[in-house]
Design a protein around this motif. Structure first.
Motif, PDB file in Angstrom:
ATOM      1  N   THR A   1     126.116 -24.338 -43.305  1.00 31.15           N
ATOM      2  CA  THR A   1     125.203 -23.320 -42.751  1.00 31.15           C
ATOM      3  C   THR A   1     124.318 -22.798 -43.863  1.00 31.15           C
ATOM      4  O   THR A   1     124.783 -22.516 -44.968  1.00 31.15           O
ATOM      5  N   THR A   2     123.104 -22.682 -43.531  1.00 30.31           N
ATOM      6  CA  THR A   2     122.127 -22.139 -44.506  1.00 30.31           C
ATOM      7  C   THR A   2     121.454 -20.924 -43.913  1.00 30.31           C
ATOM      8  O   THR A   2     121.171 -20.854 -42.702  1.00 30.31           O
ATOM      9  N   ALA A   3     121.220 -19.926 -44.744  1.00 29.75           N
ATOM     10  CA  ALA A   3     120.544 -18.696 -44.287  1.00 29.75           C
ATOM     11  C   ALA A   3     119.098 -19.007 -43.967  1.00 29.75           C
ATOM     12  O   ALA A   3     118.431 -19.743 -44.709  1.00 29.75           O
ATOM     13  N   PRO A   4     118.614 -18.498 -42.842  1.00 32.75           N
ATOM     14  CA  PRO A   4     117.210 -18.745 -42.480  1.00 32.75           C
ATOM     15  C   PRO A   4     116.272 -18.121 -43.502  1.00 32.75           C
ATOM     16  O   PRO A   4     116.501 -17.010 -43.981  1.00 32.75           O
ATOM     17  N   GLN A   5     115.288 -18.859 -43.847  1.00 34.00           N
ATOM     18  CA  GLN A   5     114.307 -18.371 -44.830  1.00 34.00           C
ATOM     19  C   GLN A   5     113.124 -17.726 -44.121  1.00 34.00           C
ATOM     20  O   GLN A   5     112.649 -18.237 -43.107  1.00 34.00           O
ATOM     21  N   ALA A   6     112.700 -16.601 -44.657  1.00 35.47           N
ATOM     22  CA  ALA A   6     111.544 -15.900 -44.081  1.00 35.47           C
ATOM     23  C   ALA A   6     110.283 -16.716 -44.334  1.00 35.47           C
ATOM     24  O   ALA A   6     110.142 -17.343 -45.400  1.00 35.47           O
ATOM     25  N   PRO A   7     109.422 -16.769 -43.367  1.00 40.97           N
ATOM     26  CA  PRO A   7     108.178 -17.532 -43.564  1.00 40.97           C
ATOM     27  C   PRO A   7     107.344 -16.941 -44.691  1.00 40.97           C
ATOM     28  O   PRO A   7     107.282 -15.728 -44.875  1.00 40.97           O
ATOM     29  N   LYS A   8     106.765 -17.830 -45.452  1.00 41.72           N
ATOM     30  CA  LYS A   8     105.934 -17.389 -46.560  1.00 41.72           C
ATOM     31  C   LYS A   8     104.627 -16.809 -46.047  1.00 41.72           C
ATOM     32  O   LYS A   8     103.983 -17.375 -45.159  1.00 41.72           O
ATOM     33  N   VAL A   9     104.288 -15.680 -46.606  1.00 40.55           N
ATOM     34  CA  VAL A   9     103.044 -15.002 -46.226  1.00 40.55           C
ATOM     35  C   VAL A   9     102.049 -15.167 -47.361  1.00 40.55           C
ATOM     36  O   VAL A   9     102.369 -14.883 -48.527  1.00 40.55           O
ATOM     37  N   ALA A  10     100.905 -15.642 -47.011  1.00 37.82           N
ATOM     38  CA  ALA A  10      99.878 -15.819 -48.042  1.00 37.82           C
ATOM     39  C   ALA A  10      99.474 -14.475 -48.603  1.00 37.82           C
ATOM     40  O   ALA A  10      99.306 -13.500 -47.864  1.00 37.82           O
ATOM     41  N   PRO A  11      99.390 -14.380 -49.930  1.00 37.20           N
ATOM     42  CA  PRO A  11      99.001 -13.102 -50.517  1.00 37.20           C
ATOM     43  C   PRO A  11      97.617 -12.687 -50.053  1.00 37.20           C
ATOM     44  O   PRO A  11      96.727 -13.509 -49.902  1.00 37.20           O
ATOM     45  N   SER A  12      97.468 -11.386 -49.842  1.00 39.68           N
ATOM     46  CA  SER A  12      96.179 -10.862 -49.381  1.00 39.68           C
ATOM     47  C   SER A  12      95.159 -10.914 -50.518  1.00 39.68           C
ATOM     48  O   SER A  12      95.453 -10.559 -51.654  1.00 39.68           O
ATOM     49  N   THR A  13      94.023 -11.381 -50.188  1.00 35.24           N
ATOM     50  CA  THR A  13      92.961 -11.470 -51.194  1.00 35.24           C
ATOM     51  C   THR A  13      91.964 -10.340 -51.065  1.00 35.24           C
ATOM     52  O   THR A  13      90.966 -10.317 -51.768  1.00 35.24           O
ATOM     53  N   ARG A  14      92.261  -9.404 -50.146  1.00 34.54           N
ATOM     54  CA  ARG A  14      91.313  -8.325 -49.921  1.00 34.54           C
ATOM     55  C   ARG A  14      92.027  -6.997 -50.030  1.00 34.54           C
ATOM     56  O   ARG A  14      93.070  -6.797 -49.415  1.00 34.54           O
ATOM     57  N   SER A  15      91.517  -6.096 -50.817  1.00 36.49           N
ATOM     58  CA  SER A  15      92.102  -4.783 -51.010  1.00 36.49           C
ATOM     59  C   SER A  15      91.289  -3.759 -50.243  1.00 36.49           C
ATOM     60  O   SER A  15      90.174  -3.439 -50.623  1.00 36.49           O
ATOM     61  N   GLY A  16      91.863  -3.260 -49.151  1.00 33.63           N
ATOM     62  CA  GLY A  16      91.156  -2.271 -48.374  1.00 33.63           C
ATOM     63  C   GLY A  16      90.225  -2.898 -47.357  1.00 33.63           C
ATOM     64  O   GLY A  16      90.119  -4.121 -47.233  1.00 33.63           O
ATOM     65  N   PRO A  17      89.532  -2.069 -46.586  1.00 30.54           N
ATOM     66  CA  PRO A  17      88.622  -2.565 -45.554  1.00 30.54           C
ATOM     67  C   PRO A  17      87.378  -3.199 -46.157  1.00 30.54           C
ATOM     68  O   PRO A  17      87.082  -3.037 -47.341  1.00 30.54           O
ATOM     69  N   THR A  18      86.643  -3.911 -45.322  1.00 29.40           N
ATOM     70  CA  THR A  18      85.401  -4.533 -45.775  1.00 29.40           C
ATOM     71  C   THR A  18      84.361  -3.461 -46.068  1.00 29.40           C
ATOM     72  O   THR A  18      84.456  -2.313 -45.590  1.00 29.40           O
ATOM     73  N   PHE A  19      83.346  -3.848 -46.823  1.00 29.75           N
ATOM     74  CA  PHE A  19      82.295  -2.897 -47.170  1.00 29.75           C
ATOM     75  C   PHE A  19      81.551  -2.426 -45.923  1.00 29.75           C
ATOM     76  O   PHE A  19      81.128  -1.270 -45.837  1.00 29.75           O
ATOM     77  N   GLY A  20      81.397  -3.325 -44.946  1.00 28.07           N
ATOM     78  CA  GLY A  20      80.715  -2.938 -43.714  1.00 28.07           C
ATOM     79  C   GLY A  20      81.444  -1.825 -42.986  1.00 28.07           C
ATOM     80  O   GLY A  20      80.813  -0.901 -42.452  1.00 28.07           O
ATOM     81  N   ARG A  21      82.770  -1.899 -42.964  1.00 26.59           N
ATOM     82  CA  ARG A  21      83.537  -0.849 -42.303  1.00 26.59           C
ATOM     83  C   ARG A  21      83.466   0.460 -43.083  1.00 26.59           C
ATOM     84  O   ARG A  21      83.426   1.543 -42.494  1.00 26.59           O
ATOM     85  N   VAL A  22      83.479   0.364 -44.392  1.00 27.96           N
ATOM     86  CA  VAL A  22      83.350   1.571 -45.206  1.00 27.96           C
ATOM     87  C   VAL A  22      81.982   2.217 -44.972  1.00 27.96           C
ATOM     88  O   VAL A  22      81.865   3.447 -44.848  1.00 27.96           O
ATOM     89  N   LEU A  23      80.946   1.385 -44.889  1.00 25.16           N
ATOM     90  CA  LEU A  23      79.604   1.893 -44.631  1.00 25.16           C
ATOM     91  C   LEU A  23      79.529   2.580 -43.270  1.00 25.16           C
ATOM     92  O   LEU A  23      78.940   3.663 -43.134  1.00 25.16           O
ATOM     93  N   THR A  24      80.132   1.970 -42.263  1.00 28.00           N
ATOM     94  CA  THR A  24      80.151   2.584 -40.931  1.00 28.00           C
ATOM     95  C   THR A  24      80.889   3.915 -40.948  1.00 28.00           C
ATOM     96  O   THR A  24      80.457   4.889 -40.309  1.00 28.00           O
ATOM     97  N   ALA A  25      81.984   3.972 -41.688  1.00 26.41           N
ATOM     98  CA  ALA A  25      82.745   5.223 -41.776  1.00 26.41           C
ATOM     99  C   ALA A  25      81.935   6.315 -42.460  1.00 26.41           C
ATOM    100  O   ALA A  25      81.937   7.478 -42.021  1.00 26.41           O
ATOM    101  N   GLU A  26      81.215   5.961 -43.524  1.00 28.42           N
ATOM    102  CA  GLU A  26      80.410   6.960 -44.226  1.00 28.42           C
ATOM    103  C   GLU A  26      79.263   7.455 -43.351  1.00 28.42           C
ATOM    104  O   GLU A  26      78.915   8.641 -43.373  1.00 28.42           O
ATOM    105  N   TRP A  27      78.658   6.541 -42.593  1.00 22.56           N
ATOM    106  CA  TRP A  27      77.595   6.956 -41.672  1.00 22.56           C
ATOM    107  C   TRP A  27      78.148   7.912 -40.601  1.00 22.56           C
ATOM    108  O   TRP A  27      77.514   8.917 -40.265  1.00 22.56           O
ATOM    109  N   THR A  28      79.341   7.598 -40.089  1.00 22.85           N
ATOM    110  CA  THR A  28      79.958   8.454 -39.082  1.00 22.85           C
ATOM    111  C   THR A  28      80.245   9.842 -39.640  1.00 22.85           C
ATOM    112  O   THR A  28      80.078  10.861 -38.942  1.00 22.85           O
ATOM    113  N   LYS A  29      80.688   9.903 -40.888  1.00 27.50           N
ATOM    114  CA  LYS A  29      80.947  11.199 -41.510  1.00 27.50           C
ATOM    115  C   LYS A  29      79.696  12.060 -41.545  1.00 27.50           C
ATOM    116  O   LYS A  29      79.735  13.268 -41.276  1.00 27.50           O
ATOM    117  N   ILE A  30      78.561  11.457 -41.874  1.00 23.53           N
ATOM    118  CA  ILE A  30      77.318  12.227 -42.004  1.00 23.53           C
ATOM    119  C   ILE A  30      76.831  12.710 -40.647  1.00 23.53           C
ATOM    120  O   ILE A  30      76.524  13.895 -40.464  1.00 23.53           O
TER     121      ILE A  30
END
Length: 288
Positions: free
Chosen positions: A5-34
């Motif tokens: 018997t072998t313990a089931p291995q968790a599927p490998k998750v590709a490391p995220s290459t993006r930190s935080g939301p996209t610039f477009g979403r940040v821009l939309t959020a800043e526009w909404t704030k104003i």
């Protein structure tokens, strides 16, 4: 025979290459704030109304002059109206730090720095709409005086197109100038005082600190080139140049006579340097 018997291995998750939301979403959020706040809309309304009223009053007062030219009063409404975009920029730049919203912003945008360019673009778009409306109202403020004197209002000849464009760019530039100072200082009152000093009082303060030309015959004239250079390269002088075809030498010999385009470049340089300093502070210091 027993099966291994072998313990089931968790599927490998590709490391995220993006930190935080996209610039477009940040821009939309800043526009909404104003646009979701009431203060930007109130400032916009007051700016447009004050510009139109001052232009109308100035043109009416000048219309009694035999050499009255309606376009000569085109930018007179910005004498007080220019303070509106400046105040708006400071409130946008320092507002998050005043209310504590910055904690949420920089949790969602962990890299921090994309939030400031997005805020700048959103503010520029809002200020552009206000600037165009203000310029249109200034033109409308000239019509009664021009019509009463039977003078056609020609907006396509001479320096007038450049003045119209300069008025729009000036109001947008002042909003970004105020935002850069607010984002750098992070305190509304100190940022407001600093912005008003640099944009309004600095040229006059520099020139008043240096001695005037001598009144005694034969006495050597003081060297005002340094004071004149500081005054000419200040944001306050730059904003005057943006709406004028040419600005006379402010302090005599040794001081460059800058053009309308030069004034715009000086104001743009101030904005870029202050924004770069604000980004550097975001990247290198704790957010407080």
């Amino acid at each position: 025979m027993s099966a291994a018997t072998t313990a089931p291995q968790a599927p490998k998750v590709a490391p995220s290459t993006r930190s935080g939301p996209t610039f477009g979403r940040v821009l939309t959020a800043e526009w909404t704030k104003i646009v979701s706040l009431r203060s930007p809309w109130w400032i916009a309304a007051v700016t447009v109304a004050v510009a139109g009223l001052l232009t109308y009053v100035s043109a009416q007062a000048s219309s009694v002059d035999p050499g009255f030219r309606p376009v000569g009063d085109l930018s007179s409404g910005l004498l007080l109206a220019q303070l509106g975009p400046l105040v708006l920029g400071v409130l946008v730049g320092a507002g998050e730090f005043r209310t504590g919203v910055f904690r949420t912003t920089y949790t969602v945008v962990p890299r921090r720095w994309p939030a400031l360019p997005a805020q700048t673009l959103a503010l520029a778009a809002f200020a552009l709409v206000v600037a165009v409306l203000t310029t249109v109202v200034c033109v409308l403020g000239l019509l009664p005086s021009a019509g009463a004197r039977g003078i056609p209002l020609d907006l396509a000849s001479g320096h007038t197109p450049g003045i119209l464009l300069g008025m729009v760019l000036l109001l947008v530039g002042l909003a970004l100038f105020g935002q850069a100072i607010g984002a750098l200082l992070r305190r509304t009152v100190p940022a407001m005082v600093t912005a008003l000093f640099l944009a309004v009082l600095l040229p006059f303060s520099v020139m008043s600190a240096f001695p005037a030309a001598p009144t005694v015959p034969g006495e050597a004239a003081p060297d005002t080139s340094v004071a004149g250079m500081i005054a000419v390269l200040s944001p306050g002088a730059a904003q005057t140049m943006v709406v004028e075809p040419s600005v006379a030498n402010m302090a005599g010999d040794g001081v460059p006579d800058l053009s309308q385009v030069d004034g715009g470049l000086v104001l743009a340089a101030w904005i870029l340097v202050l924004l770069a300093a604000a980004v550097l502070r975001l990247r290198t210091r704790d957010v407080r």
